[in-house]
Design a protein around this motif. Structure first.
Motif, mmCIF file in Angstrom:
data_model
loop_
_atom_site.group_PDB
_atom_site.id
_atom_site.type_symbol
_atom_site.label_atom_id
_atom_site.label_comp_id
_atom_site.label_asym_id
_atom_site.label_seq_id
_atom_site.Cartn_x
_atom_site.Cartn_y
_atom_site.Cartn_z
ATOM 1 N N UNK A 1 8.222 7.860 2.876
ATOM 2 C CA UNK A 1 6.826 8.128 3.238
ATOM 3 C C UNK A 1 6.418 7.142 4.327
ATOM 4 N N UNK A 2 5.913 7.673 5.421
ATOM 5 C CA UNK A 2 5.571 6.858 6.592
ATOM 6 C C UNK A 2 4.083 7.021 6.905
ATOM 7 N N UNK A 3 3.441 5.913 7.253
ATOM 8 C CA UNK A 3 2.043 5.937 7.675
ATOM 9 C C UNK A 3 1.972 5.683 9.178
ATOM 10 N N UNK A 4 1.288 6.572 9.894
ATOM 11 C CA UNK A 4 1.042 6.380 11.326
ATOM 12 C C UNK A 4 -0.435 6.065 11.509
ATOM 13 N N UNK B 1 1.403 9.991 18.588
ATOM 14 C CA UNK B 1 1.397 9.568 17.196
ATOM 15 C C UNK B 1 1.392 10.716 16.212
ATOM 16 N N UNK B 2 0.664 11.775 16.535
ATOM 17 C CA UNK B 2 0.515 12.894 15.605
ATOM 18 C C UNK B 2 1.633 13.921 15.726
ATOM 19 N N UNK B 3 2.291 13.951 16.899
ATOM 20 C CA UNK B 3 3.290 14.999 17.129
ATOM 21 C C UNK B 3 4.675 14.424 17.439
ATOM 22 N N UNK B 4 4.784 13.609 18.467
ATOM 23 C CA UNK B 4 6.105 13.226 18.972
ATOM 24 C C UNK B 4 6.869 12.298 18.035
ATOM 25 N N UNK B 5 6.205 11.277 17.501
ATOM 26 C CA UNK B 5 6.907 10.385 16.581
ATOM 27 C C UNK B 5 7.260 11.108 15.281
ATOM 28 N N UNK C 1 11.076 17.502 5.209
ATOM 29 C CA UNK C 1 10.326 17.171 4.000
ATOM 30 C C UNK C 1 9.777 15.749 4.005
ATOM 31 N N UNK C 2 10.173 14.937 4.971
ATOM 32 C CA UNK C 2 9.652 13.571 5.031
ATOM 33 C C UNK C 2 8.121 13.595 5.071
ATOM 34 N N UNK C 3 7.470 12.783 4.242
ATOM 35 C CA UNK C 3 6.006 12.751 4.204
ATOM 36 C C UNK C 3 5.489 11.757 5.227
ATOM 37 N N UNK C 4 4.644 12.235 6.124
ATOM 38 C CA UNK C 4 4.065 11.390 7.172
ATOM 39 C C UNK C 4 2.549 11.533 7.117
ATOM 40 N N UNK C 5 1.863 10.446 6.821
ATOM 41 C CA UNK C 5 0.407 10.431 6.776
ATOM 42 C C UNK C 5 -0.125 9.817 8.064
ATOM 43 N N UNK C 6 -1.267 10.317 8.508
ATOM 44 C CA UNK C 6 -1.862 9.825 9.755
ATOM 45 C C UNK C 6 -3.301 9.407 9.498
ATOM 46 N N UNK D 1 -10.922 3.134 12.123
ATOM 47 C CA UNK D 1 -10.919 2.027 11.161
ATOM 48 C C UNK D 1 -10.408 2.446 9.792
ATOM 49 N N UNK D 2 -10.056 3.720 9.626
ATOM 50 C CA UNK D 2 -9.481 4.166 8.353
ATOM 51 C C UNK D 2 -8.078 3.590 8.213
ATOM 52 N N UNK D 3 -7.875 2.822 7.172
ATOM 53 C CA UNK D 3 -6.577 2.199 6.918
ATOM 54 C C UNK D 3 -6.488 1.956 5.419
ATOM 55 N N UNK D 4 -5.456 2.466 4.757
ATOM 56 C CA UNK D 4 -5.385 2.359 3.296
ATOM 57 C C UNK D 4 -5.423 0.913 2.805
ATOM 58 N N UNK D 5 -6.180 0.683 1.758
ATOM 59 C CA UNK D 5 -6.184 -0.643 1.148
ATOM 60 C C UNK D 5 -4.866 -0.911 0.430
ATOM 61 N N UNK D 6 -4.263 0.146 -0.086
ATOM 62 C CA UNK D 6 -2.989 0.026 -0.797
ATOM 63 C C UNK D 6 -1.884 0.628 0.059
ATOM 64 N N UNK D 7 -1.028 -0.217 0.599
ATOM 65 C CA UNK D 7 0.070 0.249 1.450
ATOM 66 C C UNK D 7 1.384 0.378 0.685
ATOM 67 N N UNK D 8 1.370 0.031 -0.576
ATOM 68 C CA UNK D 8 2.619 0.007 -1.357
ATOM 69 C C UNK D 8 3.347 1.351 -1.438
#
Length: 399
Positions: free
Chosen positions: A297-300, A314-318, A329-334, A338-345
């Protein structure tokens, strides 16, 4: 750069913290000499943080952050305090305003700010109406460990002293960071490869291109600019190879395959990885790309909040490059802005944009958050160089 054309991300971010009705907004007005912030006799006038770009003599372009009172109450008040908490990540310097009464909240906030290595100046405002300013100042010295600057925003008393205190408290690295670092010097020939696609609206260049060009001019470099489709033709026109080629990261493979052997190669995004963040952390984080798999699982994270573009990096090419290697099937969240998850685990890797819309303090705070969660973090340009297989062939500033 002047007051009107300095990007907010390049301004010194000065945030004001304090209880409701402690005089934060009126102090901004006094420091700038303008009515830039809404002032009211009623507590809680400021709700969400207000960002105001101004010129503050003798520092130069700054961005004031006027925050809601950290003693706000109720459900709405709790949300306002959360917004005030979020402003800490953007803060380069802080003014903490003291109010009459106990100073426990002020002490908590000063400690919170100092833990992030943010210079803090304690301020007593409204000395024209407070009953016993000296007693409050003495308590602050004992309980907070520093002597406050005493001012009256209404009458202008103490404002020159506060400006002097701000200059003395400037962060050591303020205005010392260079985009290109030691890669080029006076007289060097630099080629800029700048595709003019949907990322750059017609008639304009994107911010990293503009800022890099300005720095190269200040360094007295000789610059030649070209688009990717004229890159090889541009090289043929030169009497000798460029000392440095700076490309858009999306063109890394094409530019590398045709670059002169003696020329250094980097990208705008890679340069901004060091200018806005920590290039060593981003390069180390890129190693995690080799450890990803179909179930990763990757966060962009983007700084901009623009509408999605058809070939957005960021949304398409990477994501396309990652899924081509590891499966659809790789999960990629974008996330954006200023939206940035407090929990990155939950993430195996964070890939951050160049951060040209953020100040360096904010980008570093995201790197710190990822490191605290033991999650690798890298940057668009560094990630693309890794995915292209040339990360060890490019140059970095400030390593």
């Amino acid at each position: 750069m002047s007051l009107t054309n300095t990007p907010n991300a390049n301004r010194l971010h000065i945030a004001l913290y304090g209880r409701r009705n402690s005089g934060k907004s009126s102090l901004i007005n006094a420091l700038t000499g303008q009515n830039t912030a809404l002032v009211s006799e009623y507590a809680g006038t400021t709700t969400d943080p207000v960002y105001k770009a101004m010129e503050l003599h003798p520092i130069g372009p700054v961005l004031f952050i006027d925050t809601a009172g950290f003693d706000d109450e109720g459900e709405l008040g709790r949300l306002r305090v959360e917004k005030t908490e979020q402003a800490v990540a953007r803060t380069d310097m802080a003014l903490v305003l003291l109010s009459e009464g106990e100073l426990s909240l002020e002490k908590q906030w000063i400690e919170k700010l100092k833990k992030r290595n943010i210079p803090v100046i304690a301020v007593i405002n409204k000395i024209d109406i407070l009953k016993d300013v000296q007693a409050l100042a003495d308590r602050a010295q004992v309980e907070l460990g520093q002597a406050p600057v005493c001012v009256s925003a209404l009458k202008g008393e103490g404002i020159p002293t506060l400006r002097e205190a701000l200059v003395r408290a400037l962060p050591e690295d303020y205005e010392r960071k260079s985009i290109t670092g030691e890669l080029v010097n006076d007289g060097d020939l630099v080629m800029l490869v700048m595709p003019q696609d949907i990322q750059a609206p017609k008639g304009r260049l994107i911010l990293p291109q503009v800022q890099t060009t300005r720095e190269l001019l200040d360094k007295k470099c000789v610059i030649i600019s070209t688009t990717a489709d004229r890159y090889e033709l541009a090289l043929e026109q030169l009497a000798h190879a460029p000392k440095l080629i700076i490309t858009d990261s999306q063109c890394f493979k094409q530019v590398y395959e045709h670059k002169p052997k003696e020329s250094l190669l980097t990208s705008f995004s890679v340069l901004f990885a060091g200018y806005k963040g920590d290039i060593n952390a981003f390069v180390a984080g890129a190693a995690a790309i080799d450890k990803l798999g179909p179930d990763s699982r990757v966060l962009i994270a983007e700084a901009c909040t623009h509408a999605p573009l058809s070939e957005d990096i960021g949304r398409v090419k990477i994501p396309r490059a990652l899924r081509a290697r590891y499966g659809e099937q790789m999960q990629i969240d974008i996330v954006a802005g200023v939206d940035f998850p407090k929990d990155l685990s939950p993430y195996d890797l964070v890939i951050h944009c160049g951060g040209c819309m953020f100040n360096r303090k904010y980008v570093l705070s995201r790197i710190e958050a990822a490191q605290a969660a033991d999650v690798p973090i890298t940057n668009y340009g560094v990630a693309l160089a890794k995915l292209t297989g040339i990360l060890d062939k490019i140059s970095f500033a400030g390593r």
